[in-house]
Design an enzyme around this catalytic site. Structure first.
Site, mmCIF file in Angstrom:
data_model
loop_
_atom_site.group_PDB
_atom_site.id
_atom_site.type_symbol
_atom_site.label_atom_id
_atom_site.label_comp_id
_atom_site.label_asym_id
_atom_site.label_seq_id
_atom_site.Cartn_x
_atom_site.Cartn_y
_atom_site.Cartn_z
ATOM 1 N N CYS A 111 -48.480 -32.055 -0.489
ATOM 2 C CA CYS A 111 -47.966 -30.827 -1.103
ATOM 3 C C CYS A 111 -49.133 -29.996 -1.658
ATOM 4 O O CYS A 111 -49.867 -29.393 -0.891
ATOM 5 C CB CYS A 111 -46.904 -31.158 -2.140
ATOM 6 S SG CYS A 111 -45.885 -29.722 -2.603
ATOM 7 N N HIS B 274 -43.184 -34.697 0.597
ATOM 8 C CA HIS B 274 -43.502 -35.827 -0.283
ATOM 9 C C HIS B 274 -43.092 -37.132 0.401
ATOM 10 O O HIS B 274 -41.934 -37.533 0.329
ATOM 11 C CB HIS B 274 -42.789 -35.676 -1.634
ATOM 12 C CG HIS B 274 -43.394 -34.623 -2.484
ATOM 13 N ND1 HIS B 274 -44.453 -34.876 -3.324
ATOM 14 C CD2 HIS B 274 -43.120 -33.306 -2.600
ATOM 15 C CE1 HIS B 274 -44.796 -33.756 -3.933
ATOM 16 N NE2 HIS B 274 -44.016 -32.791 -3.510
ATOM 17 N N GLU C 82 -43.686 -40.056 -0.536
ATOM 18 C CA GLU C 82 -43.501 -41.117 -1.524
ATOM 19 C C GLU C 82 -42.096 -41.192 -2.112
ATOM 20 O O GLU C 82 -41.775 -42.146 -2.816
ATOM 21 C CB GLU C 82 -44.528 -40.948 -2.659
ATOM 22 C CG GLU C 82 -44.283 -39.767 -3.578
ATOM 23 C CD GLU C 82 -44.825 -38.437 -3.080
ATOM 24 O OE1 GLU C 82 -44.871 -37.484 -3.878
ATOM 25 O OE2 GLU C 82 -45.194 -38.314 -1.891
#
Length: 183
Positions: A74, A162, A164
């Site tokens: 990002c 993202h 994660e």
């Protein structure tokens, strides 16, 4: 053991990037602040985390010269682009949403294994609109032309999304692929 540091740009999901790497076999990881001096960085790879403010990225631009693989997530993705001659602008879409991403290069070592497409969680408040020289677009969506980019010669990679977070379907694979790049 492959040592991958997560550089904290004060994003809300940074701890999840650290946790995902910490839980992987064969990875030693540490969360370090973006004000850490470049000469104090000892790693086989770096993850430049997301964050709220491009003006608060500390030494991240200097880390691009450390001759280790770098994955920008990002804000980290956007920082790589701006520092190396690409362009970032406000996105038309804005906030966080599930996005279907098309993989453009099945041979890309970071996102190629996700082909032909994957579902991700991303913010498009700001986005890369032009990749720097030496980079190729490796993923796109209907709302963003540069969902991912890579310069495999310099081992510099960026993703708008993202990997994660739980909403990203194959986020673990992105980190596993980055580990392989760093080995």
């Amino acid at each position: 053991m492959t040592r991958i540091l997560v550089v904290d740009n004060h994003g809300q999901f940074t701890h999840l990037e650290h946790r995902m790497l910490r839980d992987m076999d064969g990875v030693e990881t540490e969360l370090v602040d973006n004000t850490t001096a470049p000469e104090d960085i000892e790693a086989d790879g770096l993850v430049l985390s997301g964050g709220p403010d491009m003006d608060d990225t500390g030494h991240c631009a200097d880390y691009l010269d450390l001759d280790v693989p770098v994955l920008g997530v990002c804000l980290g993705h956007q920082l790589i682009a701006t520092e190396l001659g690409g362009s970032v602008e406000s996105g038309d879409y804005g906030g966080y949403a599930d996005v279907d991403v098309r993989i453009l290069d099945e041979d890309d070592p970071l996102v190629g294994s996700l082909a032909p497409e994957t579902r991700v969680w991303a913010s498009h408040a700001d986005e890369v609109v032009e990749v720097p020289d030496g980079f190729t677009r490796t993923a796109e969506s209907d709302i963003c032309a540069v969902e991912a980019m890579a310069d495999t010669d310099r081992d510099l990679y960026g993703v708008q999304w993202h990997p994660e977070v739980a909403h990203t379907e194959e986020g673990q694979a992105v980190f596993e692929n980055f580990r392989r790049i760093c080995e």
